[in-house]
Write a protein that holds these residues in place. Structure first.
Motif, PDB file in Angstrom:
ATOM      1  N   GLN A  64      28.478 -56.477  48.368  1.00 56.52           N
ATOM      2  CA  GLN A  64      28.526 -57.634  47.465  1.00 56.52           C
ATOM      3  C   GLN A  64      29.969 -57.986  47.107  1.00 56.52           C
ATOM      4  O   GLN A  64      30.330 -59.161  47.045  1.00 56.52           O
ATOM      5  CB  GLN A  64      27.738 -57.353  46.189  1.00 56.52           C
ATOM      6  CG  GLN A  64      26.241 -57.273  46.386  1.00 56.52           C
ATOM      7  CD  GLN A  64      25.532 -56.796  45.126  1.00 56.52           C
ATOM      8  OE1 GLN A  64      26.027 -55.917  44.430  1.00 56.52           O
ATOM      9  NE2 GLN A  64      24.375 -57.377  44.849  1.00 56.52           N
ATOM     10  N   SER A  65      30.796 -56.967  46.859  1.00 61.41           N
ATOM     11  CA  SER A  65      32.202 -57.199  46.506  1.00 61.41           C
ATOM     12  C   SER A  65      32.945 -57.879  47.648  1.00 61.41           C
ATOM     13  O   SER A  65      33.676 -58.847  47.437  1.00 61.41           O
ATOM     14  CB  SER A  65      32.895 -55.877  46.170  1.00 61.41           C
ATOM     15  OG  SER A  65      32.320 -55.267  45.061  1.00 61.41           O
ATOM     16  N   VAL A  66      32.754 -57.369  48.855  1.00 55.89           N
ATOM     17  CA  VAL A  66      33.431 -57.935  50.019  1.00 55.89           C
ATOM     18  C   VAL A  66      32.929 -59.350  50.291  1.00 55.89           C
ATOM     19  O   VAL A  66      33.727 -60.261  50.570  1.00 55.89           O
ATOM     20  CB  VAL A  66      33.247 -57.024  51.252  1.00 55.89           C
ATOM     21  CG1 VAL A  66      33.761 -57.697  52.512  1.00 55.89           C
ATOM     22  CG2 VAL A  66      33.954 -55.694  51.029  1.00 55.89           C
ATOM     23  N   THR A  67      31.625 -59.562  50.185  1.00 53.65           N
ATOM     24  CA  THR A  67      31.046 -60.889  50.419  1.00 53.65           C
ATOM     25  C   THR A  67      31.571 -61.902  49.407  1.00 53.65           C
ATOM     26  O   THR A  67      31.937 -63.025  49.769  1.00 53.65           O
ATOM     27  CB  THR A  67      29.506 -60.818  50.357  1.00 53.65           C
ATOM     28  OG1 THR A  67      29.051 -59.892  51.349  1.00 53.65           O
ATOM     29  CG2 THR A  67      28.878 -62.174  50.592  1.00 53.65           C
ATOM     30  N   ALA A  68      31.617 -61.529  48.134  1.00 57.69           N
ATOM     31  CA  ALA A  68      32.119 -62.425  47.095  1.00 57.69           C
ATOM     32  C   ALA A  68      33.591 -62.748  47.313  1.00 57.69           C
ATOM     33  O   ALA A  68      34.021 -63.892  47.138  1.00 57.69           O
ATOM     34  CB  ALA A  68      31.901 -61.812  45.717  1.00 57.69           C
ATOM     35  N   SER A  69      34.374 -61.754  47.706  1.00 58.60           N
ATOM     36  CA  SER A  69      35.795 -61.979  47.960  1.00 58.60           C
ATOM     37  C   SER A  69      35.995 -62.909  49.153  1.00 58.60           C
ATOM     38  O   SER A  69      36.840 -63.807  49.118  1.00 58.60           O
ATOM     39  CB  SER A  69      36.512 -60.647  48.209  1.00 58.60           C
ATOM     40  OG  SER A  69      36.463 -59.839  47.061  1.00 58.60           O
ATOM     41  N   ALA A  70      35.212 -62.708  50.204  1.00 56.78           N
ATOM     42  CA  ALA A  70      35.306 -63.570  51.383  1.00 56.78           C
ATOM     43  C   ALA A  70      34.893 -64.998  51.038  1.00 56.78           C
ATOM     44  O   ALA A  70      35.504 -65.957  51.517  1.00 56.78           O
ATOM     45  CB  ALA A  70      34.434 -63.016  52.509  1.00 56.78           C
ATOM     46  N   ALA A  71      33.881 -65.153  50.181  1.00 60.48           N
ATOM     47  CA  ALA A  71      33.446 -66.484  49.760  1.00 60.48           C
ATOM     48  C   ALA A  71      34.550 -67.205  48.981  1.00 60.48           C
ATOM     49  O   ALA A  71      34.606 -68.437  48.963  1.00 60.48           O
ATOM     50  CB  ALA A  71      32.181 -66.379  48.911  1.00 60.48           C
ATOM     51  N   ALA A  72      35.434 -66.439  48.340  1.00 62.18           N
ATOM     52  CA  ALA A  72      36.563 -67.019  47.610  1.00 62.18           C
ATOM     53  C   ALA A  72      37.741 -67.307  48.536  1.00 62.18           C
ATOM     54  O   ALA A  72      38.763 -67.830  48.093  1.00 62.18           O
ATOM     55  CB  ALA A  72      36.997 -66.078  46.485  1.00 62.18           C
ATOM     56  N   GLY A  73      37.620 -66.962  49.811  1.00 61.15           N
ATOM     57  CA  GLY A  73      38.676 -67.217  50.771  1.00 61.15           C
ATOM     58  C   GLY A  73      39.683 -66.089  50.902  1.00 61.15           C
ATOM     59  O   GLY A  73      40.726 -66.255  51.523  1.00 61.15           O
ATOM     60  N   ALA A  74      39.383 -64.935  50.331  1.00 61.39           N
ATOM     61  CA  ALA A  74      40.312 -63.806  50.371  1.00 61.39           C
ATOM     62  C   ALA A  74      40.025 -62.919  51.571  1.00 61.39           C
ATOM     63  O   ALA A  74      38.882 -62.787  52.002  1.00 61.39           O
ATOM     64  CB  ALA A  74      40.189 -62.989  49.091  1.00 61.39           C
ATOM     65  N   LYS A  75      41.082 -62.307  52.065  1.00 61.64           N
ATOM     66  CA  LYS A  75      40.946 -61.334  53.155  1.00 61.64           C
ATOM     67  C   LYS A  75      41.030 -59.941  52.554  1.00 61.64           C
ATOM     68  O   LYS A  75      41.888 -59.661  51.719  1.00 61.64           O
ATOM     69  CB  LYS A  75      42.070 -61.530  54.169  1.00 61.64           C
ATOM     70  CG  LYS A  75      42.026 -62.868  54.864  1.00 61.64           C
ATOM     71  CD  LYS A  75      43.214 -63.019  55.807  1.00 61.64           C
ATOM     72  CE  LYS A  75      43.300 -64.418  56.318  1.00 61.64           C
ATOM     73  NZ  LYS A  75      44.080 -65.298  55.452  1.00 61.64           N
ATOM     74  N   LEU A  76      40.176 -59.052  53.008  1.00 64.06           N
ATOM     75  CA  LEU A  76      40.171 -57.674  52.530  1.00 64.06           C
ATOM     76  C   LEU A  76      41.412 -56.948  53.041  1.00 64.06           C
ATOM     77  O   LEU A  76      41.669 -56.899  54.238  1.00 64.06           O
ATOM     78  CB  LEU A  76      38.909 -56.947  52.990  1.00 64.06           C
ATOM     79  CG  LEU A  76      38.769 -55.492  52.573  1.00 64.06           C
ATOM     80  CD1 LEU A  76      38.656 -55.370  51.056  1.00 64.06           C
ATOM     81  CD2 LEU A  76      37.558 -54.858  53.245  1.00 64.06           C
ATOM     82  N   VAL A  77      42.192 -56.399  52.113  1.00 60.95           N
ATOM     83  CA  VAL A  77      43.359 -55.598  52.468  1.00 60.95           C
ATOM     84  C   VAL A  77      42.962 -54.134  52.483  1.00 60.95           C
ATOM     85  O   VAL A  77      43.286 -53.403  53.408  1.00 60.95           O
ATOM     86  CB  VAL A  77      44.517 -55.828  51.467  1.00 60.95           C
ATOM     87  CG1 VAL A  77      45.673 -54.867  51.730  1.00 60.95           C
ATOM     88  CG2 VAL A  77      44.985 -57.263  51.517  1.00 60.95           C
TER      89      VAL A  77
END
Length: 120
Positions: free
Chosen positions: A55-68
């Motif tokens: 859920q955290s990764v999905t929400a971050s991706a929906a905001a346009g962020a890339k996982l570091v």
């Protein structure tokens, strides 16, 4: 016997007061450290307790962020995006707070929460 009981009550009250003051101070500190909505770059994002990693990764991706980097906690991630307003977009996706990812000698602050060193 009564004096011992009174001493314990005092100790418990003192512990409750110290804990309450500490929690209030931490809440103020976290609120002061949070980035404004227009902030961008590499940030640490905090989602509500109980949010799983997907859920955290999905929400971050929906905001346009890339996982570091992930952390030891499912609800805490290091993400990046240079477009203005990243912090605001993350909050719109359910983030409780977004913090600056400070680094020193090649290690990010997030290393304290289990994230990997930058560049790895």
């Amino acid at each position: 016997m009564r004096e011992a009981a009174a001493d314990h009550r005092f100790a418990l009250k003192l512990l409750a007061w110290i804990t309450g003051i500490w929690l209030a101070a931490m809440a103020l500190l976290i609120a002061a450290a949070a980035l404004p909505p227009q902030a961008s770059g590499t940030v640490i994002v905090l989602y509500p307790i109980g949010t799983d990693a997907a859920q955290s990764v999905t929400a971050s991706a929906a905001a346009g962020a890339k996982l570091v980097s992930a952390s030891w906690f499912d609800n805490l991630l290091v993400v990046a995006d240079d477009a203005p307003g990243l912090a605001g977009r993350l909050q719109q996706q359910g983030a409780l707070a977004v913090f600056e990812n400070m680094s020193f000698a090649g290690f990010s602050f997030a290393g304290c929460i289990g994230a990997t060193a930058r560049g790895n």
